[in-house]
Design an enzyme around this catalytic site. Structure first.
Site, PDB file in Angstrom:
ATOM      1  CE  LYS A  27      -7.693   6.976  -7.251  1.00 47.26           C
ATOM      2  NZ  LYS A  27      -6.306   6.499  -7.353  1.00 47.26           N
ATOM      3  NE  ARG A  36       1.341   7.580  -7.627  1.00 48.97           N
ATOM      4  CZ  ARG A  36       0.605   8.021  -6.630  1.00 48.97           C
ATOM      5  NH1 ARG A  36       1.172   8.641  -5.621  1.00 48.97           N
ATOM      6  NH2 ARG A  36      -0.702   7.836  -6.618  1.00 48.97           N
ATOM      7  CD  GLU A  59      -4.240   2.072  -6.706  1.00 48.07           C
ATOM      8  OE1 GLU A  59      -5.350   2.027  -6.134  1.00 48.07           O
ATOM      9  OE2 GLU A  59      -3.782   3.119  -7.184  1.00 48.07           O
TER      10      GLU A  59
END
Ligand code: 3PG
Length: 211
Positions: free
Chosen positions: A134, A49, A45
């Site tokens: 998640k 950011r 993943e």
């Protein structure tokens, strides 16, 4: 809308750990992903950011054989679409909004793993068709005992706990019946990527893959 369980489970069951990555340089993302795949962690993943996170996803999708690259920290419809266009095979979000759930419906071939951290959030996502979620932020939100508490009443939901998970506590989560994998940044943190410590990343990936 119903989440494509087969597609998201291919990601969640590829290995016990999904590395969560903050990387800004596509030239570093490629050898980083190669080290992770070599170490036994094919599902990775890359979080949105950094300025060049989408380019990093594209480089890994195009160049790293055996990698299943997804986009993390996806917060809205626009980012979801950009993540899909960059070649993501899955999308992860820290929580869920109506706009994000609509995006997941628009791009069903790239499944969303939405974040939840309470019984009500888990139930709302289940109602929206998401049986795989998640659990975030896993340790601050109550850790393994909290998730264990959801296992019987919300048995249809299986989780990827992420946030505060490390080699030392991953097993507490992985042994639960409602956990398919864990996520974490400890395998390839920003410092290791900056230092181009591909051997160290591969070694930590091996330890994680053996969990
Ligand atoms: C994050 O917020 O960056 C991910 O959830 C990973 O969390 P971690 O750094 O605690 O593993």
């Amino acid at each position: 809308m119903t989440q494509d369980i087969e597609r998201i489970e291919a990601v969640m069951t590829a290995a016990p750990v999904v590395p969560v990555l903050i990387v800004d340089d596509p030239k570093k993302a490629v050898p980083m992903a190669q080290a992770l795949v070599k170490g036994g962690l094919p599902a990775i993943e890359i979080t949105l950011r950094t300025n060049n996170a989408l380019e990093c996803i594209k480089a890994v999708a195009d160049e790293v054989e055996g990698a299943m690259v997804g986009a993390g920290t996806v917060l809205d419809h626009k980012q979801y679409e950009a993540a899909v266009n960059a070649g993501s095979t899955f999308v992860v979000s820290p929580g869920a909004t109506d706009a994000l759930i609509n995006a997941a419906a628009d791009f069903q071939h790239v499944p969303l793993l939405p974040g939840s951290s309470s019984a009500s959030e888990t139930m709302r996502l289940l109602e929206a068709g998401f049986q795989r979620q998640k659990f975030f932020p896993a340790v601050p939100a109550g850790g393994a005992p909290f998730l264990k508490g959801l296992a019987s009443p919300l048995a249809a939901v299986k989780f990827c706990p992420t946030g505060g998970v490390s080699l030392s506590n991953a097993q507490e989560f992985l042994k639960l019946p409602n956990v398919l994998c864990v996520g974490g940044s400890w395998i390839a943190d920003a410092a290791a990527i900056e230092a181009e410590d591909w051997a160290g990343i591969e070694a930590r990936a091996k330890d994680a893959a053996a969990l």
